[in-house]
Motif scaffolding. Sequence first.
Motif, PDB file in Angstrom:
ATOM      1  N   GLU A   1      43.813   5.016  65.813  1.00  0.00           N
ATOM      2  CA  GLU A   1      43.022   6.242  65.846  1.00  0.00           C
ATOM      3  C   GLU A   1      42.132   6.227  67.081  1.00  0.00           C
ATOM      4  OE1 GLU A   1      42.680   8.987  64.007  1.00  0.00           O
ATOM      5  OE2 GLU A   1      44.252   8.495  62.562  1.00  0.00           O
TER       6      GLU A   1
ATOM      7  N   ILE B   1      38.934  10.497  57.626  1.00  0.00           N
ATOM      8  CA  ILE B   1      40.184  10.559  58.381  1.00  0.00           C
ATOM      9  C   ILE B   1      41.380  10.041  57.600  1.00  0.00           C
ATOM     10  CG2 ILE B   1      38.978  10.441  60.579  1.00  0.00           C
ATOM     11  CD1 ILE B   1      39.717   7.510  60.774  1.00  0.00           C
TER      12      ILE B   1
ATOM     13  N   GLU C   1      41.879  17.591  67.435  1.00  0.00           N
ATOM     14  CA  GLU C   1      41.757  16.157  67.181  1.00  0.00           C
ATOM     15  C   GLU C   1      40.439  15.669  67.766  1.00  0.00           C
ATOM     16  OE1 GLU C   1      43.929  11.834  67.924  1.00  0.00           O
ATOM     17  OE2 GLU C   1      44.717  13.629  68.929  1.00  0.00           O
TER      18      GLU C   1
ATOM     19  N   PRO D   1      44.479   5.668  58.099  1.00  0.00           N
ATOM     20  CA  PRO D   1      44.994   5.557  59.467  1.00  0.00           C
ATOM     21  C   PRO D   1      46.261   4.708  59.528  1.00  0.00           C
ATOM     22  CG  PRO D   1      42.636   5.108  59.387  1.00  0.00           C
ATOM     23  CD  PRO D   1      43.116   5.137  57.974  1.00  0.00           C
TER      24      PRO D   1
END
Length: 543
Positions: A469, A208, A178, A211
């Motif tokens: 995030e 990404i 991550e 989110p």
Amino acid sequence: MCPAVPVWLGKTAYRGGRAVHDKYFTFHVAPNTNRALSPFLMERKSMPKKLTIVGMGACGVAAFAEAVTRLCYDPGEGWMIHLIERDDVLARGLAFGTDQPGHLLNTESRLMGLYDKEPGHFRTWLEARRAAAGTPLDPDGVEYPQRREYRIYMREVLDRTLDQARTAGIEVQTHHQEAVSIEGDHDAATVGFSDGSTIATDIVLLTIGTPDPDRFGTLNGTLGYFDSPYPAHRMTEQIDRDQPVIVLGSGLSAIDAVMTLLDGDHRGHIHLISKEGMLPRVEIPAPETGYERRYLTLANVHRLIRERGAAFSVVDLFRLFRLEAEAAAGRPIDWKAEDRFDGDAEAALLHDIAAAEAEDEPFQRILTAARHESTAIWNLLRPADQKRFGQWLAPHFAAARFVTPMINARRIADAMTRGLLSVRGRVDETVASTNGPGFVVRFENGDTLEAPIVVNATGQATTLDEMRETLVKDLLAKDWLQLHPAGGAIAHRATCRIISASRDAPRLYALGQLLNGELRDTNAVWFNVECAGRAIDDILRQQ
């Protein structure tokens, strides 16, 4: 001519009369001698540039495929690519990681290709796959396959791209970590992982996905609360089939939650609740074909601005859409009836199913036909009007643009007819019960609803400050991401390059929901694939 003399360096032979390269150095080989020049005359070549792609769902795979495609025929001075994915599997992502049979693509297969300029690539792949299985597709038919089948396609594209990279000598490193921070400046950056390790890079592309929103945080950890309908196995394993369930939201994420429950033969009542109380409309056959716009066009928007000498407003946008819709329908439209805010969701759904079956639904054809101009039109609205769009029109736009496949619409209608499912709008708040386990939902008129299970299916976060995030929060704290007034981050529209408040920020790019205010269609795969092509083009030009 003097014969070419090979100069061996590692496993590579270099021949005389020209400058030749290994991974890090340039050697000048003398054309009229049988030896290489002195090592003191070697010219130091710059290290290969490094591109780091954070997130390997659909956007990440599309960007990687485009980068390798271009580097195979134009390697420049050399690149290496880092792929970062916190999941243990690449090419899965949140949306396509599901195994539920009721989780279908919400976009027709002809628009789902992962290669830039080739939107039909997935359809070609799907036709070949089904033919090999003995279940050929109708060449003219509409197909919304299961998302788990699309995941297989994504993985095949990724594997093919990795093979191409190996063949072309492009170094690729994969990190199952991550990414939680980025440090550095314009010349070089470091990506930090949750375990404390780091990698060096030149450019970072943030892919990404969608989110999760940091909404209903007070409910996190409460027994019976699911902060997302994904991954679906949490619901199937932890919700008793006879329990009543409250699903927060009534859009496509909420439909996914319903499909998960119905796939498991759920018997308890399912309550869909939201501010609007509106379900998505129902897909029509081949919405991407057969309509040529007359009013809602980029040319008309420019003409209005030029002739009036005034800004284009959200009111102008709606007027053009009304003209277009009535032209497409061939009749006047009762616009008051089309306002479904907190209306009869079951009646609207049955109407939409009938309209889709009759192919008499103009809104989808218009919005799908306008998809390649929608972002340009959006960007001609002032920020204040973009906000007004979000307040006035966005729910109606989403319901008509991001639709439910017919097979799922019929399942929902059947559940409503059987009294298993209901939809209600004007929700005020959802809280944990003070009288024991469970939850209480309060509506604007004072009504309440109680249930032991709540599933948060309100959809993706739209503003950066509500995105759950760690990496986004890190970049916000550094002012390397700036809030766009309509959501997401400020970026160059043509290249997807992030515009930071600091001039010495690392070179950052983004795709998808991170740019939802700058680029309107960021939850559509076909649009993100196009943006990936533009971003990679700009990245590979970087010096």
